[in-house]
Design an enzyme around this catalytic site. Sequence first.
Site, mmCIF file in Angstrom:
data_model
loop_
_atom_site.group_PDB
_atom_site.id
_atom_site.type_symbol
_atom_site.label_atom_id
_atom_site.label_comp_id
_atom_site.label_asym_id
_atom_site.label_seq_id
_atom_site.Cartn_x
_atom_site.Cartn_y
_atom_site.Cartn_z
ATOM 1 N N LYS A 193 34.979 35.147 45.876
ATOM 2 C CA LYS A 193 36.409 35.482 45.966
ATOM 3 C C LYS A 193 37.142 34.842 44.776
ATOM 4 C CE LYS A 193 40.209 34.281 47.304
ATOM 5 N NZ LYS A 193 41.459 34.236 46.489
ATOM 6 N N GLU A 267 34.619 21.291 45.079
ATOM 7 C CA GLU A 267 35.057 20.733 43.787
ATOM 8 C C GLU A 267 36.575 20.766 43.803
ATOM 9 O OE1 GLU A 267 33.068 19.515 41.585
ATOM 10 O OE2 GLU A 267 31.121 20.437 41.912
ATOM 11 N N CYS A 301 41.093 20.502 36.203
ATOM 12 C CA CYS A 301 40.863 19.524 37.274
ATOM 13 C C CYS A 301 40.515 18.155 36.702
ATOM 14 C CB CYS A 301 39.758 20.011 38.193
ATOM 15 S SG CYS A 301 38.281 20.505 37.297
ATOM 16 N N GLU A 398 48.262 15.042 41.336
ATOM 17 C CA GLU A 398 47.833 16.019 40.337
ATOM 18 C C GLU A 398 48.971 17.008 40.072
ATOM 19 O OE1 GLU A 398 44.962 19.070 41.491
ATOM 20 O OE2 GLU A 398 43.813 18.573 39.703
HETATM 21 P P1 NAP Z 1 43.763 26.503 45.629
HETATM 22 O O1 NAP Z 1 45.151 26.856 45.951
HETATM 23 O O2 NAP Z 1 43.062 25.520 46.481
HETATM 24 O O3 NAP Z 1 42.952 27.858 45.586
HETATM 25 C C1 NAP Z 1 41.588 27.950 45.228
HETATM 26 C C2 NAP Z 1 41.024 29.220 45.788
HETATM 27 O O4 NAP Z 1 40.977 29.142 47.224
HETATM 28 C C3 NAP Z 1 41.840 30.474 45.478
HETATM 29 O O5 NAP Z 1 40.941 31.548 45.293
HETATM 30 C C4 NAP Z 1 42.661 30.620 46.748
HETATM 31 O O6 NAP Z 1 43.173 31.893 46.928
HETATM 32 C C5 NAP Z 1 41.651 30.245 47.800
HETATM 33 N N1 NAP Z 1 42.217 29.798 49.069
HETATM 34 C C6 NAP Z 1 43.494 29.452 49.380
HETATM 35 N N2 NAP Z 1 43.583 29.084 50.678
HETATM 36 C C7 NAP Z 1 42.335 29.184 51.201
HETATM 37 C C8 NAP Z 1 41.772 28.920 52.488
HETATM 38 N N3 NAP Z 1 42.499 28.472 53.508
HETATM 39 N N4 NAP Z 1 40.443 29.105 52.665
HETATM 40 C C9 NAP Z 1 39.672 29.527 51.630
HETATM 41 N N5 NAP Z 1 40.150 29.805 50.402
HETATM 42 C C10 NAP Z 1 41.463 29.629 50.183
HETATM 43 O O7 NAP Z 1 43.634 25.949 44.156
HETATM 44 P P2 NAP Z 1 44.212 26.591 42.844
HETATM 45 O O8 NAP Z 1 45.666 26.302 42.780
HETATM 46 O O9 NAP Z 1 43.752 28.001 42.708
HETATM 47 O O10 NAP Z 1 43.428 25.762 41.735
HETATM 48 C C11 NAP Z 1 43.861 24.552 41.274
HETATM 49 C C12 NAP Z 1 43.086 23.427 41.913
HETATM 50 O O11 NAP Z 1 41.704 23.584 41.687
HETATM 51 C C13 NAP Z 1 43.449 22.094 41.328
HETATM 52 O O12 NAP Z 1 43.649 21.148 42.353
HETATM 53 C C14 NAP Z 1 42.223 21.723 40.508
HETATM 54 O O13 NAP Z 1 42.051 20.366 40.319
HETATM 55 C C15 NAP Z 1 41.128 22.345 41.283
HETATM 56 N N6 NAP Z 1 39.949 22.553 40.450
HETATM 57 C C16 NAP Z 1 38.859 21.745 40.649
HETATM 58 C C17 NAP Z 1 37.727 21.892 39.861
HETATM 59 C C18 NAP Z 1 36.536 20.999 40.060
HETATM 60 O O14 NAP Z 1 35.470 21.340 39.580
HETATM 61 N N7 NAP Z 1 36.653 19.876 40.731
HETATM 62 C C19 NAP Z 1 37.691 22.879 38.877
HETATM 63 C C20 NAP Z 1 38.804 23.680 38.698
HETATM 64 C C21 NAP Z 1 39.931 23.516 39.509
HETATM 65 P P3 NAP Z 1 44.587 32.249 46.244
HETATM 66 O O15 NAP Z 1 44.233 32.762 44.919
HETATM 67 O O16 NAP Z 1 45.257 33.193 47.105
HETATM 68 O O17 NAP Z 1 45.364 30.950 46.173
#
Ligand code: NAP
Length: 489
Positions: A193, A267, A301, A398
Amino acid sequence: MAAPENKLAFDDGWQYSPAPESTGHIKIDKRYELFIGGKFVAPEKGKYFDTINPATEERLSRVADASALDVDKAVKAARKAYGPWSRLKAAERGKYIYRIARIMQERSREFAVIESLDGGKPIRESRDVDIPLATAHFFYYAGWADKLEYAFPGRKVKPLGVAGQVIPWNFPMLMASWKIAPALACGNTVVLKPAETTPLTAMKLAEAIADAGLPPGVVNIVTGAGDTGAAVVTHPDVDKVAFTGSTSVGRVIQKALAGTNKKYTLELGGKAANIVFADAAIDQAVEGIVTGIFFNQGHVCCAGSRLLVQESVADEVVQKLKDRMETLIVGDPLDKNTDIGAINSASQLKTIEAYLAVGQEEGGTMYQSSCAVPDKGYWCRPTIFTDVSQSNRVVQEEIFGPVLAIQTFRTFDEAVSKANNTPYGLSGGIWTDKGAKIFKMTQSIRAGVVWANTFNKFDPASPFGGYKESGVGREGGLHGLGAYLKLEA
Ligand code: NAP
Ligand code: MG
């Protein structure tokens, strides 16, 4: 001679007209369907959402919004494909993955342009980092497919089954590759997804996968928003969940998976300290600070979003950083000279701006470069905060934007204690000319990766993942294989 006509035309009359030299013959369809069972199929409920270009706020395309019914179809397709795929001779599995890698390589220019259009990142980064690195992950894991017994000597290796994978918007193609390549190499099948604001390169990857002749159902891609992601991770027939995203959603997922047999890796977020000692090569360190926080608009991240600088050189470093910030170009992601592109979405810009207000309310001194930004689109000038303390929200939380919090330290131990004093533990950086200090620091910082005299360097062979609230498990390298295998004695 007149420049060749170069327009992305939509049936409903809407046109996207980028600069000809920057987009060439890039084709973006008017609409993208779901990729299920090897076919591009319409969503059951007939719903679509817009994906826009954050640099212009214009619609790029419409993308299928998968419901739980579609997710169920995708999981069934992945389950059906799992038996034959997992029994396929490992070397043959490897050949398919190599084929995908080669197609990605051939289409890398197109993928880079679309990545920059859909997500706002500078073309220099998508062209030189994101797409080559994504392709490198497919090449790397293709090579492991028939060597798993050597990777884990003395153990029996078996795939897990169907992997449900959910990825964020900051590195769309790279995150898809981190997830899909090791899963396939180990003999699993996949339902992925992509993030709501950046679905296009995942659909381009689906085209590459179809062109590679991968057996139907081995990889399925279901676009949508958070509900679609929740349907993927909670589907009862998914054996393994791989999630990359925010710590808050990671927590929701961990709760949902408690008590199930699903294996998972999470992650999550980070708030890395980039630590500059007085004995560092200061000009290089300043470049490292810039890369650490302004690469990909700070939507990283593992960004070096906190600078810890030794007191005796603090004034010099901050002045040099401000001078360097003045030279950074914010603007059109497709311009090869751009350093900082568009903020990924209106909602992320709102989040960042809220933190800029909070940082000032808490007593921090904010400094932004004076560069011009375009009228349309979502932009944030490179920003630093000084006069902040450890308890400030801009130090602890963050922000996920081009915003750096700067603190000073006197001793090694003070640097370590400040570096470790957040809920996160994903990455860190150290700048010094003393090797012994580097080794001592890498052991003292509780983070998955610590860079020395460099920052934000990635390689498919090196594992990645977090301590504390930055996640569970590792991806990349050998560790990344282990996360997709049952290892038996
Ligand atoms: P997010 O809001 O957590 O969303 C990540 C993904 O999960 C999106 O595809 C999102 O869909 C989906 N999602 C949202 N709610 C969900 C639920 N209840 N169950 C399952 N999936 C769900 O994060 P983001 O804003 O896209 O990304 C930024 C974050 O990612 C930051 O905190 C960053 O640090 C972290 N990140 C971590 C790494 C690592 O390797 N540690 C790498 C890259 C990014 P939608 O598109 O609809 O929101
Ligand atoms: Mg978009």
